[in-house]
Motif scaffolding. Structure first.
Motif, short mmCIF file in Angstrom:
data_model
loop_
_atom_site.label_atom_id
_atom_site.label_comp_id
_atom_site.label_asym_id
_atom_site.label_seq_id
_atom_site.Cartn_x
_atom_site.Cartn_y
_atom_site.Cartn_z
N SER A 64 4.97 6.52 39.87
CA SER A 64 4.53 7.64 39.70
C SER A 64 3.99 7.88 38.11
CB SER A 64 5.67 8.92 39.74
OG SER A 64 6.81 8.58 39.12
N GLY A 65 3.33 8.97 37.79
CA GLY A 65 2.96 9.29 36.45
C GLY A 65 4.04 10.15 36.04
N ASN A 66 3.41 11.21 35.03
CA ASN A 66 4.11 12.18 34.47
C ASN A 66 4.67 13.19 35.19
OD1 ASN A 66 3.37 11.03 31.85
ND2 ASN A 66 1.73 12.29 31.48
N GLY A 67 5.67 13.57 35.09
CA GLY A 67 6.43 14.61 35.96
C GLY A 67 7.14 13.90 37.23
N HIS A 68 6.85 12.59 37.42
CA HIS A 68 7.25 11.61 38.61
C HIS A 68 7.14 12.34 40.03
CE1 HIS A 68 9.64 9.48 35.67
NE2 HIS A 68 9.94 10.72 35.12
N LEU A 76 0.33 3.61 45.97
CA LEU A 76 1.29 3.10 46.84
C LEU A 76 2.45 3.96 47.13
CD1 LEU A 76 1.56 -0.61 45.83
CD2 LEU A 76 0.76 0.13 48.18
N LYS A 77 3.05 4.10 48.10
CA LYS A 77 4.11 4.92 48.11
C LYS A 77 5.36 3.82 48.54
CE LYS A 77 2.00 9.14 49.37
NZ LYS A 77 1.76 10.16 50.32
N LYS A 126 8.27 -1.35 34.49
CA LYS A 126 7.32 -0.50 35.21
C LYS A 126 6.10 -1.34 35.23
CE LYS A 126 5.69 4.04 36.13
NZ LYS A 126 5.73 5.64 35.71
N HIS A 127 5.74 -1.54 33.80
CA HIS A 127 4.47 -1.97 33.61
C HIS A 127 4.18 -3.40 34.20
CE1 HIS A 127 3.78 0.91 30.05
NE2 HIS A 127 3.98 1.51 30.98
N LYS A 128 5.24 -4.22 34.02
CA LYS A 128 5.15 -5.26 34.59
C LYS A 128 5.14 -5.40 36.32
CE LYS A 128 7.43 -8.95 32.72
NZ LYS A 128 8.44 -10.03 32.25
N ALA A 129 5.74 -4.47 36.60
CA ALA A 129 5.93 -4.49 38.07
C ALA A 129 4.54 -4.08 38.54
CB ALA A 129 6.82 -3.42 38.64
N ILE A 130 3.95 -3.22 37.98
CA ILE A 130 2.66 -2.72 38.33
C ILE A 130 1.57 -3.91 38.34
CG2 ILE A 130 0.59 -1.23 37.58
CD1 ILE A 130 2.54 0.97 36.69
N LEU A 131 1.56 -4.53 37.24
CA LEU A 131 0.75 -5.69 37.04
C LEU A 131 0.88 -6.69 38.08
CD1 LEU A 131 0.20 -5.81 33.04
CD2 LEU A 131 -1.30 -4.51 34.73
N MET A 132 2.21 -7.14 38.31
CA MET A 132 2.48 -8.10 39.15
C MET A 132 2.08 -7.73 40.57
SD MET A 132 5.97 -9.61 37.68
CE MET A 132 6.01 -11.54 38.10
N THR A 133 2.25 -6.53 40.98
CA THR A 133 1.80 -5.78 42.29
C THR A 133 0.21 -6.13 42.28
OG1 THR A 133 3.84 -4.62 42.38
CG2 THR A 133 2.12 -4.17 43.75
N ILE A 134 -0.31 -5.68 41.52
CA ILE A 134 -1.77 -5.77 41.68
C ILE A 134 -2.15 -7.15 41.91
CG2 ILE A 134 -3.88 -5.75 40.41
CD1 ILE A 134 -2.68 -2.98 38.85
N HIS A 156 3.38 12.95 40.72
CA HIS A 156 2.26 12.38 41.24
C HIS A 156 2.03 11.01 40.73
CE1 HIS A 156 1.92 16.71 40.71
NE2 HIS A 156 0.60 16.87 40.79
N ALA A 157 0.87 10.41 41.48
CA ALA A 157 0.64 9.10 41.34
C ALA A 157 0.25 8.63 39.77
CB ALA A 157 -0.52 8.89 42.40
N ILE A 158 0.47 7.74 39.45
CA ILE A 158 0.21 7.22 38.16
C ILE A 158 -1.57 6.96 38.27
CG2 ILE A 158 0.19 4.84 38.84
CD1 ILE A 158 1.35 4.29 35.92
N THR A 159 -2.32 7.43 36.87
CA THR A 159 -3.63 7.55 37.10
C THR A 159 -4.16 6.04 36.87
OG1 THR A 159 -3.76 7.67 34.67
CG2 THR A 159 -3.36 9.76 36.14
#
Length: 183
Positions: free
Chosen positions: A88-92, A38-39, A17-25, A94-97
């Motif tokens: 998503s962030g906690n609870g799936h 992003l949705k 998940k972290h790699k996907a976030i950084l690569m997408t940015i 909401h958006a990640i912060t």
């Protein structure tokens, strides 16, 4: 950062998940708020683009969806099954912060041993700078970044490492042509 340094950040980021976030940015030149919001429906794999809704200035725009980014997003989709927000962030629900995304980068930077100061916005700068270095027209970069004014985009020009030895003065070009005629 150089392309090699950016790649080293991806290499040390083990969490998918972290790699996907950084690569997408990096691959789309996103701001931290844009990646957070992003949705799933914003990923257009058919046209290989990402829709950024309500970016800075409350404007929508499209950016690139690279093949490599799509591949990791598909792996991420299979493992995490996001429902509304892509990340998503906690609870799936909401958006990640933005702070969480910044911490992800900080941890990866520490693992690489790169001591340069870097933020999520640095990855956006790298996206633009690396496109420039590869010959992409600045007007295209302006549109991808969502800049209203080209002067905002031109800040990336000073970051670009120009090979000044390969730039020929117009005077030399003129004199070379004149010399060819004299021979």
């Amino acid at each position: 950062m150089s392309p090699e340094e950016v790649n080293s950040i991806f290499d040390v980021t083990e969490n998918l998940k972290h790699k996907a976030i950084l690569m997408t940015i990096y691959s789309a030149g996103l701001r931290v708020s844009e990646v957070c919001n992003l949705k799933i429906t914003d990923i257009d794999s058919k046209n290989m683009q990402i829709l950024i809704k309500q970016g800075k200035g409350k404007k929508d725009r499209y950016s690139l969806l690279s093949e490599a980014n799509l591949k990791i997003l598909r792996e991420y989709w299979i493992r995490y099954h996001p429902t509304e927000y892509l990340f998503s962030g906690n609870g799936h629900t909401h958006a990640i912060t933005p702070r969480t995304v910044q911490r992800i980068l900080e941890r990866s930077m520490k693992k690489t041993g790169i001591t340069k100061h870097a933020s999520i916005h640095t990855l956006r700068h790298c996206f633009a700078t690396h496109l420039l270095e590869n010959g992409t027209d600045i007007c295209y970069i302006q549109r991808l970044l969502g800049h209203r004014n080209i002067t905002t985009t031109t800040i990336y020009l000073h970051l670009r490492r120009l090979d000044l030895l390969n730039i020929k003065s117009p005077l030399d070009t003129f004199l070379d042509k004149k010399g060819e005629r004299d021979d």
